[in-house]
Design a protein around this motif. Structure first.
Motif, PDB file in Angstrom:
ATOM      1  N   GLY A  67       0.818  -1.203   0.000  1.00 32.04           N
ATOM      2  CA  GLY A  67       0.000   0.000   0.000  1.00 32.04           C
ATOM      3  C   GLY A  67       0.847   1.246   0.000  1.00 32.04           C
ATOM      4  N   ALA A  68       1.823   1.294  -0.891  1.00 31.95           N
ATOM      5  CA  ALA A  68       2.857   2.336  -0.852  1.00 31.95           C
ATOM      6  C   ALA A  68       2.290   3.741  -0.913  1.00 31.95           C
ATOM      7  CB  ALA A  68       3.843   2.120  -2.005  1.00 31.95           C
ATOM      8  N   GLY A  69       1.249   3.959  -1.736  1.00 33.07           N
ATOM      9  CA  GLY A  69       0.707   5.306  -1.885  1.00 33.07           C
ATOM     10  C   GLY A  69       1.774   6.283  -2.344  1.00 33.07           C
ATOM     11  N   PRO A  70       1.579   7.574  -2.085  1.00 38.26           N
ATOM     12  CA  PRO A  70       2.557   8.569  -2.532  1.00 38.26           C
ATOM     13  C   PRO A  70       3.652   8.871  -1.513  1.00 38.26           C
ATOM     14  CG  PRO A  70       0.582   9.676  -1.812  1.00 38.26           C
ATOM     15  CD  PRO A  70       0.323   8.201  -1.641  1.00 38.26           C
ATOM     16  N   ASN A  71       3.754   8.072  -0.462  1.00 39.66           N
ATOM     17  CA  ASN A  71       4.761   8.303   0.574  1.00 39.66           C
ATOM     18  C   ASN A  71       6.079   7.653   0.162  1.00 39.66           C
ATOM     19  OD1 ASN A  71       6.292   8.604   2.861  1.00 39.66           O
ATOM     20  ND2 ASN A  71       4.923   7.474   4.210  1.00 39.66           N
ATOM     21  N   LEU A  72       7.113   8.459  -0.068  1.00 39.43           N
ATOM     22  CA  LEU A  72       8.386   7.922  -0.556  1.00 39.43           C
ATOM     23  C   LEU A  72       9.343   7.507   0.537  1.00 39.43           C
ATOM     24  CD1 LEU A  72       9.375  10.209  -3.590  1.00 39.43           C
ATOM     25  CD2 LEU A  72       7.886   8.202  -3.532  1.00 39.43           C
ATOM     26  N   TYR A  73       9.193   7.998   1.774  1.00 40.12           N
ATOM     27  CA  TYR A  73      10.287   7.752   2.708  1.00 40.12           C
ATOM     28  C   TYR A  73      10.443   6.294   3.132  1.00 40.12           C
ATOM     29  CZ  TYR A  73       7.412   8.166   7.083  1.00 40.12           C
ATOM     30  OH  TYR A  73       6.510   8.009   8.109  1.00 40.12           O
ATOM     31  N   PRO A  74       9.394   5.453   3.172  1.00 36.20           N
ATOM     32  CA  PRO A  74       9.660   4.039   3.449  1.00 36.20           C
ATOM     33  C   PRO A  74      10.482   3.359   2.340  1.00 36.20           C
ATOM     34  CG  PRO A  74       7.371   4.576   3.888  1.00 36.20           C
ATOM     35  CD  PRO A  74       7.943   5.740   3.140  1.00 36.20           C
ATOM     36  N   LEU A  75      10.334   3.850   1.109  1.00 35.26           N
ATOM     37  CA  LEU A  75      11.131   3.314  -0.001  1.00 35.26           C
ATOM     38  C   LEU A  75      12.581   3.767   0.117  1.00 35.26           C
ATOM     39  CD1 LEU A  75       8.554   4.122  -2.833  1.00 35.26           C
ATOM     40  CD2 LEU A  75       8.848   1.931  -1.641  1.00 35.26           C
ATOM     41  N   MET A  76      12.795   5.018   0.505  1.00 35.40           N
ATOM     42  CA  MET A  76      14.160   5.543   0.657  1.00 35.40           C
ATOM     43  C   MET A  76      14.940   4.758   1.706  1.00 35.40           C
ATOM     44  SD  MET A  76      13.344   9.546   1.229  1.00 35.40           S
ATOM     45  CE  MET A  76      12.149  10.456   0.279  1.00 35.40           C
ATOM     46  N   GLY A  91      -4.264   1.843  -5.875  1.00 38.31           N
ATOM     47  CA  GLY A  91      -4.933   3.006  -6.437  1.00 38.31           C
ATOM     48  C   GLY A  91      -4.217   3.611  -7.623  1.00 38.31           C
ATOM     49  N   ALA A  92      -4.985   3.977  -8.654  1.00 36.40           N
ATOM     50  CA  ALA A  92      -4.393   4.568  -9.856  1.00 36.40           C
ATOM     51  C   ALA A  92      -3.694   5.892  -9.536  1.00 36.40           C
ATOM     52  CB  ALA A  92      -5.466   4.779 -10.924  1.00 36.40           C
ATOM     53  N   ALA A  93      -4.269   6.697  -8.654  1.00 36.84           N
ATOM     54  CA  ALA A  93      -3.663   7.989  -8.328  1.00 36.84           C
ATOM     55  C   ALA A  93      -2.318   7.803  -7.640  1.00 36.84           C
ATOM     56  CB  ALA A  93      -4.611   8.796  -7.443  1.00 36.84           C
ATOM     57  N   GLY A  94      -2.249   6.876  -6.705  1.00 37.78           N
ATOM     58  CA  GLY A  94      -0.989   6.607  -6.016  1.00 37.78           C
ATOM     59  C   GLY A  94       0.065   6.061  -6.957  1.00 37.78           C
ATOM     60  N   ARG A  95      -0.326   5.165  -7.844  1.00 39.01           N
ATOM     61  CA  ARG A  95       0.641   4.599  -8.798  1.00 39.01           C
ATOM     62  C   ARG A  95       1.162   5.678  -9.743  1.00 39.01           C
ATOM     63  NH1 ARG A  95      -3.316   0.551  -9.118  1.00 39.01           N
ATOM     64  NH2 ARG A  95      -3.891   1.161 -11.245  1.00 39.01           N
ATOM     65  N   ALA A  96       0.278   6.559 -10.184  1.00 35.94           N
ATOM     66  CA  ALA A  96       0.715   7.622 -11.095  1.00 35.94           C
ATOM     67  C   ALA A  96       1.743   8.520 -10.424  1.00 35.94           C
ATOM     68  CB  ALA A  96      -0.490   8.437 -11.566  1.00 35.94           C
ATOM     69  N   TYR A  97       1.504   8.860  -9.165  1.00 33.54           N
ATOM     70  CA  TYR A  97       2.480   9.712  -8.470  1.00 33.54           C
ATOM     71  C   TYR A  97       3.808   8.986  -8.304  1.00 33.54           C
ATOM     72  CZ  TYR A  97       4.842  12.595  -5.078  1.00 33.54           C
ATOM     73  OH  TYR A  97       5.792  13.374  -4.459  1.00 33.54           O
ATOM     74  N   LEU A  98       3.771   7.742  -7.895  1.00 31.72           N
ATOM     75  CA  LEU A  98       5.016   6.994  -7.726  1.00 31.72           C
ATOM     76  C   LEU A  98       5.807   6.936  -9.027  1.00 31.72           C
ATOM     77  CD1 LEU A  98       3.703   4.045  -5.535  1.00 31.72           C
ATOM     78  CD2 LEU A  98       5.372   5.761  -4.820  1.00 31.72           C
ATOM     79  N   ARG A  99       5.122   6.648 -10.118  1.00 27.28           N
ATOM     80  CA  ARG A  99       5.827   6.570 -11.406  1.00 27.28           C
ATOM     81  C   ARG A  99       6.415   7.912 -11.787  1.00 27.28           C
ATOM     82  NH1 ARG A  99       1.117   3.043 -13.060  1.00 27.28           N
ATOM     83  NH2 ARG A  99       1.915   0.907 -12.927  1.00 27.28           N
ATOM     84  N   SER A 100       5.721   9.000 -11.470  1.00 28.52           N
ATOM     85  CA  SER A 100       6.255  10.324 -11.795  1.00 28.52           C
ATOM     86  C   SER A 100       7.545  10.592 -11.028  1.00 28.52           C
ATOM     87  CB  SER A 100       5.218  11.410 -11.491  1.00 28.52           C
ATOM     88  OG  SER A 100       5.103  11.652 -10.092  1.00 28.52           O
ATOM     89  N   GLN A 101       7.641  10.088  -9.817  1.00 29.95           N
ATOM     90  CA  GLN A 101       8.838  10.303  -9.014  1.00 29.95           C
ATOM     91  C   GLN A 101       9.996   9.399  -9.440  1.00 29.95           C
ATOM     92  OE1 GLN A 101       8.724  12.954  -6.453  1.00 29.95           O
ATOM     93  NE2 GLN A 101       7.195  13.149  -8.076  1.00 29.95           N
TER      94      GLN A 101
END
Length: 264
Positions: A67-76, A91-101
């Motif tokens: 459930g990563a969502g748009p939060n990047l710090y757990p990935l970092m 969620g499509a919105a969360g995936r779109a943001y992640l891909r943009s980053q």
């Protein structure tokens, strides 16, 4: 930031499937929570970094952020120990943001988070984009992901923030545990005592208020070496009705009998 339940009959218990996660308000969520490095998130980063520092650099072949969502710090913070990180997001919105980053310039606000991550774990690369290079975005959720695929799983503000059902919360926690093989590693963060909540001026999203006791009850049947910690409520965040956070470290309990050895 709570309000009347959105959708369904009055007083009905809403579940994960009742919310439209494709329309998660990414911009409002980031603005309210992640434009600045808040003390509570710094506490989560420190907790997770201490966990990852117990692992040799690059020792985990594949991990998952559920459930990563748009939060990047757990990935970092996972990037020093994990060679590949799957950002599992329904969620499509969360995936779109992640891909943009991952494909373009990272939002500048994340640099403060990464500076803290690097100060705590020297195994992390100097640049944030390099830390995110091992991340891939995966469409799906806890109920559909194959069991036992990973050596390590992380979950940040998910199981308690998507349902009003105690039974579904417990099942989502069990599904999270099952992402790793027996003996696999688990790290997580939960909002404490947070009722259903509103982001910006949008709809009310379902949540189940949990504390240390509820988290322990959900994980104890499936894990060993279970360690829980509490973070007090952060007054610099919007008032979602929460009482801070519960942080978790655990290991998936091996099945009875001899287990074949395998690398993470």
């Amino acid at each position: 930031m709570t309000g009347p339940r959105a959708g369904g009959a009055p007083g009905a218990v809403r579940r994960n499937a009742d919310a439209d996660w494709d329309r998660w308000p990414v911009d409002d969520y980031l603005r309210e929570n992640y434009r600045d490095l808040h003390p509570c998130d710094a506490a989560v980063v420190r907790h997770h970094a201490a966990f990852y520092r117990t692992l040799p650099p690059g020792s985990v072949a594949a991990s998952v952020e559920c459930g990563a969502g748009p939060n990047l710090y757990p990935l970092m913070v996972a990037a020093g120990a994990c060679r590949r990180i799957d950002a599992l997001e329904p969620g499509a919105a969360g995936r779109a943001y992640l891909r943009s980053q991952l494909t373009g310039p990272v939002d500048p606000g994340w640099e403060a988070f990464y500076a803290l991550c690097r100060s705590l774990d020297p195994a992390l690369p100097p640049r944030l984009d390099a830390a995110l290079a091992g991340v891939r975005v995966v469409a799906g959720d806890l109920s559909t992901a194959p069991e036992g695929r990973y050596g390590l799983a992380s979950m940040t503000f998910v199981a308690e923030s998507v349902t009003e059902s105690a039974e579904e919360f417990a099942r989502l926690c069990r599904d999270f545990v099952h992402q790793v093989r027996p003996g696999g590693l688990l790290v997580a963060a939960f909002m404490a005592r947070m009722p259903s909540y509103r982001i910006g001026s949008g709809p009310v999203w379902p949540a189940f208020p949990v504390g240390t006791a509820e988290v322990r009850a959900a994980f104890a049947p499936h894990t060993g070496h279970l360690r829980l910690a509490r973070v007090p409520r952060d007054p610099t965040l919007p008032d979602y009705g929460d009482d801070g956070m519960v942080l978790l470290r655990a290991v998936r309990r091996p099945r009875p009998g001899p287990q074949p050895s395998s690398s993470r």
